[in-house]
Write a protein that holds these residues in place. Structure first.
Motif, PDB file in Angstrom:
ATOM      1  N   ASP A   7      -9.660 -49.377  28.228  1.00 25.73           N
ATOM      2  CA  ASP A   7      -9.080 -50.482  29.172  1.00 25.73           C
ATOM      3  C   ASP A   7      -9.671 -51.552  29.002  1.00 25.73           C
ATOM      4  O   ASP A   7     -10.917 -51.706  29.159  1.00 25.73           O
ATOM      5  N   PRO A   8      -9.055 -52.801  28.431  1.00 27.36           N
ATOM      6  CA  PRO A   8      -9.729 -54.098  28.322  1.00 27.36           C
ATOM      7  C   PRO A   8     -10.253 -54.615  29.384  1.00 27.36           C
ATOM      8  O   PRO A   8     -11.448 -55.591  29.374  1.00 27.36           O
ATOM      9  N   ALA A   9      -9.817 -54.412  30.737  1.00 29.13           N
ATOM     10  CA  ALA A   9     -10.420 -54.927  31.769  1.00 29.13           C
ATOM     11  C   ALA A   9     -12.002 -54.372  32.043  1.00 29.13           C
ATOM     12  O   ALA A   9     -12.678 -54.825  32.700  1.00 29.13           O
ATOM     13  N   THR A  10     -12.396 -53.512  31.250  1.00 29.81           N
ATOM     14  CA  THR A  10     -13.638 -52.791  31.686  1.00 29.81           C
ATOM     15  C   THR A  10     -14.824 -53.429  30.546  1.00 29.81           C
ATOM     16  O   THR A  10     -15.809 -53.289  30.457  1.00 29.81           O
ATOM     17  N   VAL A  11     -14.223 -54.296  29.582  1.00 30.80           N
ATOM     18  CA  VAL A  11     -15.152 -55.111  28.836  1.00 30.80           C
ATOM     19  C   VAL A  11     -15.322 -56.699  29.189  1.00 30.80           C
ATOM     20  O   VAL A  11     -14.371 -57.184  29.442  1.00 30.80           O
TER      21      VAL A  11
END
Length: 129
Positions: A7-11
């Motif tokens: 999930d790109p929101a986690t980076v």
């Protein structure tokens, strides 16, 4: 196939900018070698390129305190890694584990071109020949 490995929101970006560094001079003919230390790019890997047009030629036997991954981009090579002999061609990769002496030669015919990834922010090497 669509990839969604995370999930790109986690980076969260760490604030480093994109950086460009020269690996080799593409305007020069003949074989070329070049390297970019990871320190220059702010990473933990160092990138090298190696090429030659002469069968039987290649780097001398050497060793690193970290893993090295060889990517054969063009031609055929014979790798000597510890006690193993591995033949590889364009499109294949070879692992040189940390602490194992290694070298490779162009098997021919024609050019051998590799991209070598050193898993270290600096190129650290001891030649054994």
């Amino acid at each position: 196939m669509t990839r969604r490995d995370f999930d790109p929101a986690t980076v969260t970006p760490d604030g480093r900018p994109a950086i460009k560094a020269g690996l080799f001079d593409a305007t020069l003919g003949g074989p070329y070698r070049g390297s970019v230390n990871g320190e220059v790019l702010g990473t933990q890997i160092t990138v090298l390129t190696y090429g030659n047009d002469e069968p039987g030629k290649g780097p001398v036997l050497h060793v690193h305190p970290y893993d090295e991954v060889f990517i054969v981009q063009e031609g055929h090579a014979r790798f000597f890694v510890g006690d193993q002999v591995i033949d590889a061609q364009a499109g294949e990769t070879v692992l040189g584990p940390a602490g194992l002496p290694h070298r490779f030669v162009n098997l021919g015919p024609g050019r051998l071109q590799t991209l070598d990834i050193h898993l270290s922010p600096r190129w650290i090497q001891t030649n054994l020949e």
